[in-house]
Design a protein around this motif. Structure first.
Motif, PDB file in Angstrom:
ATOM      1  N   GLU A   1       0.831  -1.213   0.000  1.00  0.00           N
ATOM      2  CA  GLU A   1       0.000   0.000   0.000  1.00  0.00           C
ATOM      3  C   GLU A   1       0.861   1.258   0.000  1.00  0.00           C
ATOM      4  O   GLU A   1       0.499   2.264  -0.620  1.00  0.00           O
ATOM      5  CB  GLU A   1      -0.925  -0.012   1.214  1.00  0.00           C
ATOM      6  N   SER A   2       1.981   1.208   0.698  1.00  0.00           N
ATOM      7  CA  SER A   2       2.861   2.381   0.751  1.00  0.00           C
ATOM      8  C   SER A   2       3.455   2.718  -0.613  1.00  0.00           C
ATOM      9  O   SER A   2       3.854   3.857  -0.859  1.00  0.00           O
ATOM     10  CB  SER A   2       3.991   2.157   1.763  1.00  0.00           C
ATOM     11  N   LEU A   3       3.482   1.722  -1.513  1.00  0.00           N
ATOM     12  CA  LEU A   3       4.031   1.933  -2.854  1.00  0.00           C
ATOM     13  C   LEU A   3       2.951   2.204  -3.894  1.00  0.00           C
ATOM     14  O   LEU A   3       3.239   2.359  -5.083  1.00  0.00           O
ATOM     15  CB  LEU A   3       4.865   0.716  -3.272  1.00  0.00           C
ATOM     16  N   GLY A   4       1.683   2.242  -3.446  1.00  0.00           N
ATOM     17  CA  GLY A   4       0.602   2.624  -4.325  1.00  0.00           C
ATOM     18  C   GLY A   4       0.155   1.569  -5.313  1.00  0.00           C
ATOM     19  O   GLY A   4      -0.433   1.906  -6.353  1.00  0.00           O
ATOM     20  N   ILE A   5       0.401   0.296  -5.019  1.00  0.00           N
ATOM     21  CA  ILE A   5      -0.032  -0.782  -5.912  1.00  0.00           C
ATOM     22  C   ILE A   5      -1.335  -1.384  -5.380  1.00  0.00           C
ATOM     23  O   ILE A   5      -1.516  -1.548  -4.170  1.00  0.00           O
ATOM     24  CB  ILE A   5       1.055  -1.871  -6.021  1.00  0.00           C
ATOM     25  N   ASP A   6      -2.235  -1.753  -6.289  1.00  0.00           N
ATOM     26  CA  ASP A   6      -3.557  -2.255  -5.934  1.00  0.00           C
ATOM     27  C   ASP A   6      -3.463  -3.629  -5.268  1.00  0.00           C
ATOM     28  O   ASP A   6      -3.044  -4.608  -5.884  1.00  0.00           O
ATOM     29  CB  ASP A   6      -4.422  -2.340  -7.192  1.00  0.00           C
TER      30      ASP A   6
END
Length: 624
Positions: free
Chosen positions: A327-332
């Protein structure tokens, strides 16, 4: 980790199948340049440790020690040094196989100052890859500190070299890695076979350290399109007869289809092999989803952050911790969970199935059986898993002159253009050179500068061509300034000729000397003329009250010239006036005569004129 997991692969297959993977021995060239009796090119096998100089070459003098010929002991004990002397060639150490690990031989040779090692085989066989020790050893920390390249040579070559050295011959060797990896185009494709397990000791620690150190370079290369990277994960399957066994249940998912060894090699504590398989799958799915979104380089961030935030030792090797990193890397997360699927289901997982198929070697690449394994342009990398060493290998996979600037930085390769301009043509005044640095060496090619193409052999001559050639160092032609005047021998057209301008004589390239028109009687030759030479031209003057006419190379009087001019002017004026008067008189005369003739004709119709006969006054009879 490399040896242990490779060993466990074989254990697993010995228990449940076979251990007959196709292992490819990666080689480089060895050229003996002296003595004449040994001059030739031979093959040698690259060691799986140290730093092979991928893309480069090394030249050295071979030494075979009188004692400790297997190099299993430190050379410090014998007070022997193999460091090259100032101005001397590097020393390569020849040693015999046997009695200790290859890595220990290399370590002892490196500490004694050797620049590289050659290990002579002790049996007649095909070349093999010298690998690191299989068992763990706390004293084996030196493995990551071996920096010199190593190679195994055949017994026959080793024996021949020893005989030449015993006779006092000087044996010079050129180790060449330029063609060790293919370099077909402008993009390098590389794979990294790894594992999320962090409980395998120093080898796992070094692998994580490599990912952290190499992350920046890998992401730069990927973002700019220089490389195409793919991570891979090794899994094994459990034979159908053992699917219900406790070992398979604890080490496998999807009913024995995908398995990994127990991290602690103890089924009663810690995490199980199936936990490793699931996390491997999660990392593979992360890459798949990130790649589909156009950001495959985020894999490096995820693996690095997961290793720091979710270690096994702290009992954080969990889905919850992994999800926080994702989540911290913005991936679904939903896409990743969908990719992972149900580890308990009795079905194939498309991602892990593809990974198992990819383990089988194709073409020049052998099977992947040990971890970690790096594959560059479908060829397995050999050597230390370090940032500098791996970057050398990747950079050697680019076609010449297409490698990124990162590959040409200090510490990665040697810039041969810095010494004597690489033996290529150069124009020091304009700071233009034909030497072009590449990862595998320099090329002498005439350059293109500010849109102007230089042509020539690149070694002794390069000349600017084209319409703008005079803008670059005056087209390589002569140019000079003096007394406020500037002259050039460059012709600004599509030719590449240099021609001295009028008033000069020379080759047009290096020299254009001023012509003394006065001394050579090329101008001012009239009696009244006085000649003065100037740089690139001359001046002619006349004595007295005379005016010089350059087109006729003569002197004339200023006064005569003035009178003659005004007289000629008045003659023209008077001539034009006379012509006008005469013309007017002629016009009046012709008009008058025309009018007189008209009047006479009219009068003749109404009255007789003096020169006409009289008319009779009677009428003849019969004419009434």
């Amino acid at each position: 980790m490399r040896e242990k997991l490779g060993f466990l692969v074989c254990v697993w297959f010995l228990l449940y199948g076979s251990c007959l993977g196709r292992f490819v021995v990666e080689k480089n060239s060895l050229k003996v340049t002296s003595p004449d009796s040994l001059k030739d090119v031979y093959e040698c096998a690259i060691g799986n440790f140290g730093v092979p100089q991928y893309g480069g070459t090394m030249v050295g003098t071979l030494v075979y020690p009188k004692s400790n010929q297997k190099a299993c002991k430190s050379f410090d004990d014998a007070d022997i040094s193999f460091k090259s002397k100032p101005g001397g060639m590097p020393i390569f150490l020849l040693m015999d196989r046997g009695d200790c690990y290859f890595t220990l031989k290399a370590w002892n040779a490196q500490n004694a100052g050797a620049a590289a090692i050659l290990v002579a085989d002790d049996r007649v066989e095909a070349l093999i890859t010298m690998d690191t020790p299989e068992e763990e050893d706390e004293k084996a920390d030196y493995l990551q500190n071996i920096t010199i390249p190593s190679a195994l040579i055949s017994k026959a070559l080793g024996d021949n070299i020893k005989r030449a050295l015993s006779k006092g011959d000087l044996v010079n060797i050129n180790l060449d890695w330029r063609e060790s990896l293919p370099h077909p185009d402008e993009r390098v494709e590389f794979e990294f076979w790894t594992n999320s397990n962090d409980e395998c000791g120093p080898k796992c620690d070094s692998q994580i350290e490599f990912v952290k150190n190499f992350k920046g370079a890998a992401q730069i290369l990927e973002q700019k399109g220089y490389t195409q990277f793919t991570p891979h994960y090794i899994t094994w399957y459990c034979p159908e007869a053992f699917i219900l066994s406790n070992q398979c249940k604890s080490q496998c998912i999807n009913h024995g289809r995908y398995c990994a060894p127990d991290p602690e090699q103890d089924f009663t504590k810690g995490y199980d092999g199936k936990d490793v398989v699931v996390q491997n799958l999660r990392q593979a799915c992360f890459f798949k989803v990130a790649n589909e979104s156009g950001k495959p380089w985020l894999w490096w961030d995820y693996v690095t952050d997961f290793a720091i935030r979710c270690p096994m030792k702290e009992k954080k090797y969990t889905k919850e911790c992994a999800d926080q990193v994702i989540e911290s890397l913005g991936i679904d997360l939903k896409q990743i969970d969908k990719c992972i699927g149900d580890p308990q289901a009795d079905v194939d997982n498309p991602v892990l199935k593809a990974e198992q198929e990819a383990q089988i070697g194709k073409g020049s690449r052998g099977d992947v059986t040990i971890l970690p394994t790096l594959v560059v342009n479908n060829r397995q990398y050999r050597g230390k898993l370090g940032k500098g060493a791996v970057l050398k290998a990747i950079c050697s996979g680019f076609e010449e002159t297409t490698e990124p600037a990162l590959c040409l930085t200090e510490g990665i390769e040697t810039n041969e253009c810095l010494e004597n301009n690489g033996g290529c043509w150069q124009d020091k005044a304009a700071n233009i050179t034909a030497c072009r640095d590449t990862f595998r060496g320099r090329l002498c090619e005439c350059p293109v500068v500010q849109g102007v193409q230089f042509v020539g052999d690149g070694y002794t001559h390069c000349a600017a061509t084209g319409a703008l050639r005079c803008e670059i160092n005056n087209g390589g032609c002569w140019k000079g300034s003096k007394d406020g005047r500037t002259y050039s021998a460059c012709i600004d057209d599509h030719t590449k000729d240099c021609k001295c301008p009028p008033g000069f004589r020379g080759d047009g390239v290096k020299t254009c000397d001023d012509i003394d028109e006065c001394k050579e009687k090329l101008a001012c030759n009239c009696n009244e003329c006085r000649c003065k030479n100037t740089w690139g031209s001359h001046e002619c003057k006349c004595s007295g009250n005379l005016l010089y006419m350059q087109e006729h190379d003569t002197c004339i009087s200023k006064d005569v010239n003035t009178r003659f001019s005004w007289g000629f002017f008045w003659v023209i004026i008077l001539g034009l006036a006379a012509a006008g008067i005469v013309g007017y008189a002629m016009y009046k005369y012709r008009i008058r005569r025309y009018m007189d003739s008209e009047i006479r004709a009219i009068m003749a119709q109404y009255m007789p004129l003096d020169n006409q006969g009289e008319v009779p006054s009677h009428i003849p009879h019969g004419n009434v």
